[in-house]
Scaffold this motif. Sequence first.
Motif, PDB file in Angstrom:
ATOM      1  N   PHE A 163       3.141  -4.131   7.981  1.00  0.00           N
ATOM      2  CA  PHE A 163       1.770  -3.942   8.468  1.00  0.00           C
ATOM      3  C   PHE A 163       1.718  -4.027   9.986  1.00  0.00           C
ATOM      4  O   PHE A 163       2.413  -4.851  10.595  1.00  0.00           O
ATOM      5  CB  PHE A 163       0.854  -5.037   7.927  1.00  0.00           C
ATOM      6  CG  PHE A 163       0.413  -4.829   6.505  1.00  0.00           C
ATOM      7  CD1 PHE A 163      -0.080  -3.600   6.078  1.00  0.00           C
ATOM      8  CD2 PHE A 163       0.463  -5.873   5.591  1.00  0.00           C
ATOM      9  CE1 PHE A 163      -0.510  -3.415   4.774  1.00  0.00           C
ATOM     10  CE2 PHE A 163       0.037  -5.692   4.286  1.00  0.00           C
ATOM     11  CZ  PHE A 163      -0.443  -4.452   3.874  1.00  0.00           C
ATOM     12  N   GLN A 171     -15.105 -11.192  -5.241  1.00  0.00           N
ATOM     13  CA  GLN A 171     -15.634 -10.338  -6.308  1.00  0.00           C
ATOM     14  C   GLN A 171     -15.051 -10.732  -7.670  1.00  0.00           C
ATOM     15  O   GLN A 171     -15.746 -10.726  -8.681  1.00  0.00           O
ATOM     16  CB  GLN A 171     -15.295  -8.883  -6.008  1.00  0.00           C
ATOM     17  CG  GLN A 171     -16.051  -7.904  -6.884  1.00  0.00           C
ATOM     18  CD  GLN A 171     -16.258  -6.597  -6.169  1.00  0.00           C
ATOM     19  OE1 GLN A 171     -15.353  -6.098  -5.537  1.00  0.00           O
ATOM     20  NE2 GLN A 171     -17.424  -6.032  -6.270  1.00  0.00           N
ATOM     21  N   GLN A 172     -13.768 -11.104  -7.658  1.00  0.00           N
ATOM     22  CA  GLN A 172     -13.142 -11.516  -8.918  1.00  0.00           C
ATOM     23  C   GLN A 172     -13.798 -12.786  -9.442  1.00  0.00           C
ATOM     24  O   GLN A 172     -13.966 -12.946 -10.661  1.00  0.00           O
ATOM     25  CB  GLN A 172     -11.639 -11.737  -8.704  1.00  0.00           C
ATOM     26  CG  GLN A 172     -10.862 -11.924  -9.999  1.00  0.00           C
ATOM     27  CD  GLN A 172     -10.980 -10.736 -10.927  1.00  0.00           C
ATOM     28  OE1 GLN A 172     -10.794  -9.606 -10.512  1.00  0.00           O
ATOM     29  NE2 GLN A 172     -11.326 -10.965 -12.196  1.00  0.00           N
ATOM     30  N   ALA A 224       8.535  -2.980   1.422  1.00  0.00           N
ATOM     31  CA  ALA A 224       7.814  -2.641   2.654  1.00  0.00           C
ATOM     32  C   ALA A 224       6.339  -2.851   2.412  1.00  0.00           C
ATOM     33  O   ALA A 224       5.845  -2.622   1.314  1.00  0.00           O
ATOM     34  CB  ALA A 224       8.075  -1.208   3.046  1.00  0.00           C
ATOM     35  N   ASP A 225       5.636  -3.319   3.431  1.00  0.00           N
ATOM     36  CA  ASP A 225       4.193  -3.464   3.292  1.00  0.00           C
ATOM     37  C   ASP A 225       3.546  -2.110   3.055  1.00  0.00           C
ATOM     38  O   ASP A 225       2.654  -1.960   2.222  1.00  0.00           O
ATOM     39  CB  ASP A 225       3.603  -4.094   4.557  1.00  0.00           C
ATOM     40  CG  ASP A 225       3.973  -5.555   4.711  1.00  0.00           C
ATOM     41  OD1 ASP A 225       4.226  -6.201   3.680  1.00  0.00           O
ATOM     42  OD2 ASP A 225       4.019  -6.035   5.854  1.00  0.00           O
ATOM     43  N   VAL A 226       3.971  -1.137   3.842  1.00  0.00           N
ATOM     44  CA  VAL A 226       3.304   0.169   3.851  1.00  0.00           C
ATOM     45  C   VAL A 226       4.324   1.270   3.554  1.00  0.00           C
ATOM     46  O   VAL A 226       5.388   1.316   4.165  1.00  0.00           O
ATOM     47  CB  VAL A 226       2.660   0.434   5.229  1.00  0.00           C
ATOM     48  CG1 VAL A 226       2.015   1.807   5.265  1.00  0.00           C
ATOM     49  CG2 VAL A 226       1.662  -0.655   5.570  1.00  0.00           C
ATOM     50  N   VAL A 227       3.969   2.131   2.619  1.00  0.00           N
ATOM     51  CA  VAL A 227       4.752   3.343   2.353  1.00  0.00           C
ATOM     52  C   VAL A 227       3.839   4.525   2.650  1.00  0.00           C
ATOM     53  O   VAL A 227       2.747   4.620   2.099  1.00  0.00           O
ATOM     54  CB  VAL A 227       5.232   3.403   0.900  1.00  0.00           C
ATOM     55  CG1 VAL A 227       5.978   4.712   0.632  1.00  0.00           C
ATOM     56  CG2 VAL A 227       6.122   2.206   0.573  1.00  0.00           C
ATOM     57  N   ILE A 228       4.285   5.406   3.531  1.00  0.00           N
ATOM     58  CA  ILE A 228       3.476   6.575   3.910  1.00  0.00           C
ATOM     59  C   ILE A 228       4.298   7.837   3.672  1.00  0.00           C
ATOM     60  O   ILE A 228       5.428   7.948   4.149  1.00  0.00           O
ATOM     61  CB  ILE A 228       3.046   6.513   5.393  1.00  0.00           C
ATOM     62  CG1 ILE A 228       2.255   5.239   5.661  1.00  0.00           C
ATOM     63  CG2 ILE A 228       2.213   7.740   5.757  1.00  0.00           C
ATOM     64  CD1 ILE A 228       1.950   5.000   7.132  1.00  0.00           C
ATOM     65  N   GLN A 273      -6.954  -6.228   8.242  1.00  0.00           N
ATOM     66  CA  GLN A 273      -7.743  -5.537   7.219  1.00  0.00           C
ATOM     67  C   GLN A 273      -7.340  -6.011   5.823  1.00  0.00           C
ATOM     68  O   GLN A 273      -8.180  -6.214   4.941  1.00  0.00           O
ATOM     69  CB  GLN A 273      -7.547  -4.023   7.332  1.00  0.00           C
ATOM     70  CG  GLN A 273      -8.335  -3.205   6.320  1.00  0.00           C
ATOM     71  CD  GLN A 273      -9.831  -3.293   6.532  1.00  0.00           C
ATOM     72  OE1 GLN A 273     -10.321  -3.102   7.624  1.00  0.00           O
ATOM     73  NE2 GLN A 273     -10.565  -3.624   5.466  1.00  0.00           N
ATOM     74  N   ARG A 274      -6.039  -6.206   5.634  1.00  0.00           N
ATOM     75  CA  ARG A 274      -5.533  -6.675   4.340  1.00  0.00           C
ATOM     76  C   ARG A 274      -6.104  -8.049   4.015  1.00  0.00           C
ATOM     77  O   ARG A 274      -6.480  -8.323   2.871  1.00  0.00           O
ATOM     78  CB  ARG A 274      -4.009  -6.725   4.390  1.00  0.00           C
ATOM     79  CG  ARG A 274      -3.340  -7.264   3.152  1.00  0.00           C
ATOM     80  CD  ARG A 274      -3.488  -6.318   1.991  1.00  0.00           C
ATOM     81  NE  ARG A 274      -2.662  -6.716   0.865  1.00  0.00           N
ATOM     82  CZ  ARG A 274      -2.755  -6.189  -0.339  1.00  0.00           C
ATOM     83  NH1 ARG A 274      -3.638  -5.234  -0.577  1.00  0.00           N
ATOM     84  NH2 ARG A 274      -1.986  -6.597  -1.315  1.00  0.00           N
ATOM     85  N   SER A 307       0.391   5.353   1.045  1.00  0.00           N
ATOM     86  CA  SER A 307      -0.487   6.376   1.621  1.00  0.00           C
ATOM     87  C   SER A 307       0.186   7.730   1.522  1.00  0.00           C
ATOM     88  O   SER A 307       1.406   7.836   1.647  1.00  0.00           O
ATOM     89  CB  SER A 307      -0.779   6.060   3.093  1.00  0.00           C
ATOM     90  OG  SER A 307      -1.411   4.803   3.223  1.00  0.00           O
ATOM     91  N   SER A 351       0.846  -1.189   0.000  1.00  0.00           N
ATOM     92  CA  SER A 351       0.000   0.000   0.000  1.00  0.00           C
ATOM     93  C   SER A 351       0.884   1.243   0.000  1.00  0.00           C
ATOM     94  O   SER A 351       2.027   1.195   0.458  1.00  0.00           O
ATOM     95  CB  SER A 351      -0.950   0.016   1.207  1.00  0.00           C
ATOM     96  OG  SER A 351      -0.236   0.319   2.386  1.00  0.00           O
ATOM     97  N   ALA A 365     -11.836  -9.248  -2.357  1.00  0.00           N
ATOM     98  CA  ALA A 365     -11.427  -9.062  -3.754  1.00  0.00           C
ATOM     99  C   ALA A 365     -11.490 -10.375  -4.520  1.00  0.00           C
ATOM    100  O   ALA A 365     -11.917 -10.418  -5.681  1.00  0.00           O
ATOM    101  CB  ALA A 365     -10.019  -8.479  -3.810  1.00  0.00           C
ATOM    102  N   ASP A 375      -9.635  -7.604   2.986  1.00  0.00           N
ATOM    103  CA  ASP A 375      -9.686  -7.002   1.646  1.00  0.00           C
ATOM    104  C   ASP A 375      -9.407  -8.037   0.564  1.00  0.00           C
ATOM    105  O   ASP A 375     -10.077  -8.077  -0.479  1.00  0.00           O
ATOM    106  CB  ASP A 375      -8.654  -5.873   1.538  1.00  0.00           C
ATOM    107  CG  ASP A 375      -9.023  -4.663   2.373  1.00  0.00           C
ATOM    108  OD1 ASP A 375     -10.194  -4.549   2.774  1.00  0.00           O
ATOM    109  OD2 ASP A 375      -8.137  -3.836   2.620  1.00  0.00           O
ATOM    110  N   GLN A 376      -8.400  -8.868   0.797  1.00  0.00           N
ATOM    111  CA  GLN A 376      -8.024  -9.834  -0.228  1.00  0.00           C
ATOM    112  C   GLN A 376      -9.104 -10.898  -0.402  1.00  0.00           C
ATOM    113  O   GLN A 376      -9.367 -11.344  -1.520  1.00  0.00           O
ATOM    114  CB  GLN A 376      -6.683 -10.472   0.121  1.00  0.00           C
ATOM    115  CG  GLN A 376      -5.514  -9.487  -0.048  1.00  0.00           C
ATOM    116  CD  GLN A 376      -4.160 -10.142   0.063  1.00  0.00           C
ATOM    117  OE1 GLN A 376      -4.008 -11.077   0.850  1.00  0.00           O
ATOM    118  NE2 GLN A 376      -3.193  -9.663  -0.680  1.00  0.00           N
TER     119      GLN A 376
END
Lengths: 175, 104
Positions: B19, B37-38, B2-6, B26-27, A32, A30, B34, B30-31
Amino acid sequence: VPAYRLSDTYSVPPAGLTFITSTTFSAASSVSVDGCFTASFTNYSILWDSIGSSAGNATQMRMRASSTDDTSANYSAQNVQGSGAGVTAARYTAQTFMYVVVNDTSRDYAQINVYGPNLARPTLARTTSASSLSSGFIQDWVGLHNISTAYDGFTLYPAAGTFTGSLWVYGYRSA
Amino acid sequence: MADVVIVDAQTGEVTERAFTPQEAAQRAVDQQAAAAQQAILDALNTNRATLEAQATAALAQNQTAILANPATVTLAQVAGQVQALSRQNNALIRLVLGLLDEVN
């Protein structure tokens, strides 16, 4: 002329499209951006350039305030996409994100216009994308976040896997 | 990686980290959503392709019916063609309206 940044001390930023921030990322789950939507601008443009780690996914977006994503089911989206001779359309409601662009192992570019995210009214986003998927793939989206709250940032993330790329955020200044 | 880039647009500071447990949860949600839905989208796309293939095949079938000699056509053949045309109409209606949950 050097680009204007929010940290600069000009009394009035120059008119037109104004650079706010940018970043690059590699194999990230992700990305942000905090503090990019402010009272300085009403509307914004996010330029997006990425390659996904796996095929057949979408890049999704969430609004963000005080470094926290809004994961409520208050998003919806409408798309039109073209691949070969086929043109299809679809609508998604009660989502926990808005779709913004394809996320495949192709190179995907997008311009995401975000309308009024820092205002206390629903936010709309309009994406036009250019993907090298299948020798040229068009996917356009409208996303709606139907909450009348001001947001100061956003998160983009792939539906599955990771992505590698860059983004740039600009503000539209009318005068 | 990295999992998260802010990115903090106010300061330019970039944070890269893994994370948090809450984000990882949450991930996962979400997956899962997804993927579900796919699966629905894949089924719709399969049905669309089936209907389009049936429409292509119907062109040849209808051409045969058009060229048939009315003097020798049987009642059973007429009834069969009416059924075929009804199926083709349903397929076209499904494609036009996007009702791709089935192909009949």
